[in-house]
Structures are given as structure tokens and as C-alpha cells.
Design a protein around this motif. Structure first.
Motif, short mmCIF file in Angstrom:
data_model
loop_
_atom_site.label_atom_id
_atom_site.label_comp_id
_atom_site.label_asym_id
_atom_site.label_seq_id
_atom_site.Cartn_x
_atom_site.Cartn_y
_atom_site.Cartn_z
N MET A 14 0.82 -1.21 0.00
CA MET A 14 0.00 0.00 0.00
C MET A 14 0.85 1.27 0.00
SD MET A 14 -2.95 -1.15 2.74
CE MET A 14 -3.83 0.41 2.55
N ILE A 15 2.11 1.16 0.43
CA ILE A 15 3.00 2.31 0.40
C ILE A 15 3.82 2.24 -0.89
CG2 ILE A 15 4.91 3.50 1.58
CD1 ILE A 15 3.93 2.25 4.17
N PRO A 16 3.72 3.23 -1.75
CA PRO A 16 4.38 3.16 -3.07
C PRO A 16 5.90 3.15 -3.03
CG PRO A 16 3.49 5.34 -2.70
CD PRO A 16 2.96 4.48 -1.59
N LYS A 17 6.51 3.76 -2.01
CA LYS A 17 7.97 3.77 -1.94
C LYS A 17 8.44 3.75 -0.49
CE LYS A 17 8.33 8.82 -2.28
NZ LYS A 17 8.94 9.94 -3.03
N ASN A 18 9.65 3.34 -0.30
CA ASN A 18 10.22 3.23 1.04
C ASN A 18 10.58 4.62 1.57
OD1 ASN A 18 11.62 2.67 3.36
ND2 ASN A 18 12.91 1.08 2.45
N PRO A 19 9.93 5.10 2.63
CA PRO A 19 10.22 6.45 3.15
C PRO A 19 11.62 6.58 3.72
CG PRO A 19 8.77 5.26 4.65
CD PRO A 19 8.87 4.43 3.41
N PHE A 20 12.24 5.47 4.09
CA PHE A 20 13.57 5.53 4.69
C PHE A 20 14.67 5.74 3.65
CE2 PHE A 20 11.03 3.24 7.82
CZ PHE A 20 11.33 3.95 8.96
N ARG A 21 14.29 5.72 2.39
CA ARG A 21 15.27 6.00 1.34
C ARG A 21 15.30 7.48 0.96
NH1 ARG A 21 14.61 0.79 -2.78
NH2 ARG A 21 15.45 -0.76 -1.32
N SER A 22 14.53 8.27 1.66
CA SER A 22 14.49 9.71 1.38
C SER A 22 15.84 10.34 1.68
CB SER A 22 13.41 10.38 2.24
OG SER A 22 13.51 11.78 2.15
N LYS A 23 16.30 11.20 0.78
CA LYS A 23 17.57 11.89 0.97
C LYS A 23 17.48 12.95 2.06
CE LYS A 23 19.17 11.16 -3.76
NZ LYS A 23 19.62 11.81 -5.02
N ARG A 24 16.27 13.32 2.42
CA ARG A 24 16.08 14.34 3.46
C ARG A 24 16.11 13.74 4.87
NH1 ARG A 24 10.71 17.41 1.83
NH2 ARG A 24 10.06 15.26 1.51
N LEU A 25 16.04 12.43 4.93
CA LEU A 25 16.03 11.76 6.23
C LEU A 25 17.46 11.66 6.77
CD1 LEU A 25 14.17 10.23 8.25
CD2 LEU A 25 14.80 8.13 7.05
N ARG A 26 17.67 12.15 7.97
CA ARG A 26 19.00 12.11 8.57
C ARG A 26 18.94 11.47 9.94
NH1 ARG A 26 21.56 17.80 9.04
NH2 ARG A 26 19.48 18.26 9.86
N LEU A 27 19.97 10.72 10.26
CA LEU A 27 20.10 10.14 11.60
C LEU A 27 20.73 11.19 12.51
CD1 LEU A 27 21.41 6.58 10.70
CD2 LEU A 27 19.09 7.24 11.29
N ILE A 28 20.03 11.55 13.58
CA ILE A 28 20.54 12.61 14.46
C ILE A 28 21.03 12.07 15.80
CG2 ILE A 28 19.10 14.37 13.38
CD1 ILE A 28 17.17 14.07 15.72
N GLY A 29 20.88 10.79 16.04
CA GLY A 29 21.34 10.22 17.30
C GLY A 29 22.86 10.15 17.35
N LYS A 30 23.38 10.01 18.55
CA LYS A 30 24.83 9.91 18.72
C LYS A 30 25.31 8.54 18.28
CE LYS A 30 25.14 13.10 22.63
NZ LYS A 30 25.56 13.25 24.05
N GLU A 31 26.47 8.52 17.64
CA GLU A 31 27.07 7.25 17.25
C GLU A 31 27.63 6.55 18.48
OE1 GLU A 31 29.99 7.71 14.27
OE2 GLU A 31 28.62 8.58 12.79
N SER A 32 27.56 5.23 18.47
CA SER A 32 28.09 4.47 19.60
C SER A 32 29.60 4.66 19.69
CB SER A 32 27.76 2.98 19.43
OG SER A 32 26.36 2.79 19.41
N ALA A 33 30.06 4.98 20.88
CA ALA A 33 31.50 5.18 21.07
C ALA A 33 32.23 3.84 20.97
CB ALA A 33 31.76 5.82 22.42
N ILE A 34 33.40 3.88 20.38
CA ILE A 34 34.21 2.67 20.26
C ILE A 34 34.80 2.34 21.64
CG2 ILE A 34 36.25 1.66 19.21
CD1 ILE A 34 35.79 3.44 16.80
N VAL A 35 34.57 1.13 22.08
CA VAL A 35 35.08 0.70 23.39
C VAL A 35 36.39 -0.03 23.18
CG1 VAL A 35 34.63 -0.63 25.47
CG2 VAL A 35 32.74 0.50 24.27
N LYS A 36 37.44 0.46 23.79
CA LYS A 36 38.75 -0.15 23.64
C LYS A 36 39.07 -1.09 24.80
CE LYS A 36 40.97 3.48 20.89
NZ LYS A 36 42.14 4.41 20.82
#
Length: 225
Positions: free
Chosen positions: A1-23
Motif C-alpha cells: 500500500m506504500i508506493p515507496k520506502n520512506p527511509f530511502r528519502s535523501k532528506r532523512l538524517r540520523l541525528i542520534g549519537k554514534e556508539s562510542a568505540i570501546v577499547k
């Protein structure tokens, strides 16, 4: 029923913090802590640090451990529960983080010597303040435990960061098991993971000394070809 995947939008940005690398701790840092800091710690902090650095168990699993869960004869720890601290201070005993969390890690001789110093027939290994009621340690108690470890690190004179000892400790155990050439299934089972690939991608660090030892193998090979 949804014609296209909304997550493929170029306007969609991930704003959460990236997981810190644990050494993982280096071998020198591990040895310094083992030699200089561990003997300075009082019972709760010493047991917590030792179990962390010799098994890689999660914080909640360690704080939920009872002496009845320690099989000194077979030298194994039976992990069947964990503890969580919701909004309130007091902890709640629950099942481990994942079904794979139910496991029996092996007790190394280094850890066995620490456990034998405080060995009891019953009760929590990491005790709360109200020991008569046989309650697990509270969220505030865990905070104080970490503070005591930090104080001992400063008193020892070493300059390494051990504030996040449990998180880095799990990565250290995984890395050291890999350095010691343990097979993937053993590493996976000891840490309570479901996938060896996940363990390798997220937990195992390649360290300088490991690289040097491996390159020595190449040097030996080149001398005979």
C-alpha cells in the motif's frame, strides 16, 4: 500500500549519537591493575573487579551472583539471572539480557584465589548495605563501588582510565581470549553472545602486541622459504 520506502528519502538524517568505540585494556594496563590496584580494593570492589576482568561478565550478572551459583568443585559460575535498576534505587532480579546469557563460564585460577578469600555458603557476592535482609546491591551502592575503584587507581599511581571498568573489561576478556587463540565458540559461550561474528566485530580489538606476535610468525616463515 506504500508506493515507496520512506527511509530511502535523501532528506532523512540520523541525528542520534554514534556508539562510542570501546577499547580493551592493553596487556600492560591489565597487569598494572591486577598487581597495583586489585590488592587495594575492599571486598565488594575487589570481587566485582576480579570477576569482571577474569570472566567478562556483565555488571548486572555479577551483582546478581550468589555464592550458591559458584561451583568450586567444577570451577564454574552458573549464570541464570541478572539485576536491573529501574527508576528506583533498589534492584530487581530478572532473567539475563538474552537467552544466551544463561551459561557457565570457567573460573580461572587467578579468580579462584580471590573468591576463596571471601568464600561463603550462601548470600550475594556483592552485598548491599542491608546485609541482614540478604538484598542485592542498590544502584547507589554500585555507584559507590565504582568510586572506590577510581580512588584505588589514583592511590596506586597508575594513570589509566578504569571508570568504565565493566564495559571495557568485557571487551578486554574477549580480546585476550582471541589473542590466546581460543576458538570462536568458546569466546561466544564465555561472554554469553549468540553470534561469534557479532563478538568479533564489536568486542575484539587488534592490539599492538598481538600484531607483533603474529608478524613474528611471518618472519619465521620467511626464513625457511
Amino acid at each position: 500500500m506504500i508506493p515507496k520506502n520512506p527511509f530511502r528519502s535523501k532528506r532523512l538524517r540520523l541525528i542520534g549519537k554514534e556508539s562510542a568505540i570501546v577499547k580493551a585494556y592493553t596487556e600492560d594496563e591489565f597487569r598494572d591493575f591486577e598487581k597495583e590496584v586489585l590488592p587495594l580494593l575492599e571486598k565488594n570492589a575487589r570481587l566485582f573487579a576480579a570477576i569482571t576482568l577474569y570472566t567478562g561478565m556483565r555488571r548486572g550478572e555479577i551483582c546478581a551472583l550468589r555464592w550458591e551459583d559458584i561451583d568450586f568443585k567444577s570451577r564454574k559460575i552458573h549464570i541464570e539471572k541478572s539485576i536491573a535498576w529501574p527508576a528506583q534505587n533498589q534492584g530487581i532480579i530478572k532473567a539475563p539480557k538474552t537467552p544466551n546469557g544463561i551459561r557457565c563460564p570457567v573460573i580461572l585460577p587467578q579468580l579462584l584465589s580471590v573468591l576463596n578469600q571471601y568464600r561463603k555458603d550462601s548470600g550475594y557476592l556483592i552485598q548491599g548495605q542491608r546485609t541482614k535482609e540478604d538484598e542485592p546491591i542498590s544502584r547507589q551502592g554500585v555507584k559507590r563501588l565504582y568510586e572506590r575503584i577510581e580512588i584505588a587507581v589514583k592511590e596506586s599511581g597508575i594513570s589509566f582510565d578504569f571508570k568504565s571498568i565493566n564495559r571495557r573489561g568485557r571487551h578486554t576478556v574477549a580480546t585476550f581470549m582471541n589473542n590466546a587463540a581460543l576458538d570462536d565458540k568458546t569466546i561466544e559461550s564465555q561472554l554469553g553472545h549468540y553470534d561469534a561474528r557479532f563478538t568479533r566485530e564489536r568486542y575484539i580489538n587488534m592490539q599492538d602486541k598481538q600484531v607483533e606476535r603474529e608478524m613474528e610468525k611471518l618472519a619465521s616463515y620467511l626464513t625457511v622459504i
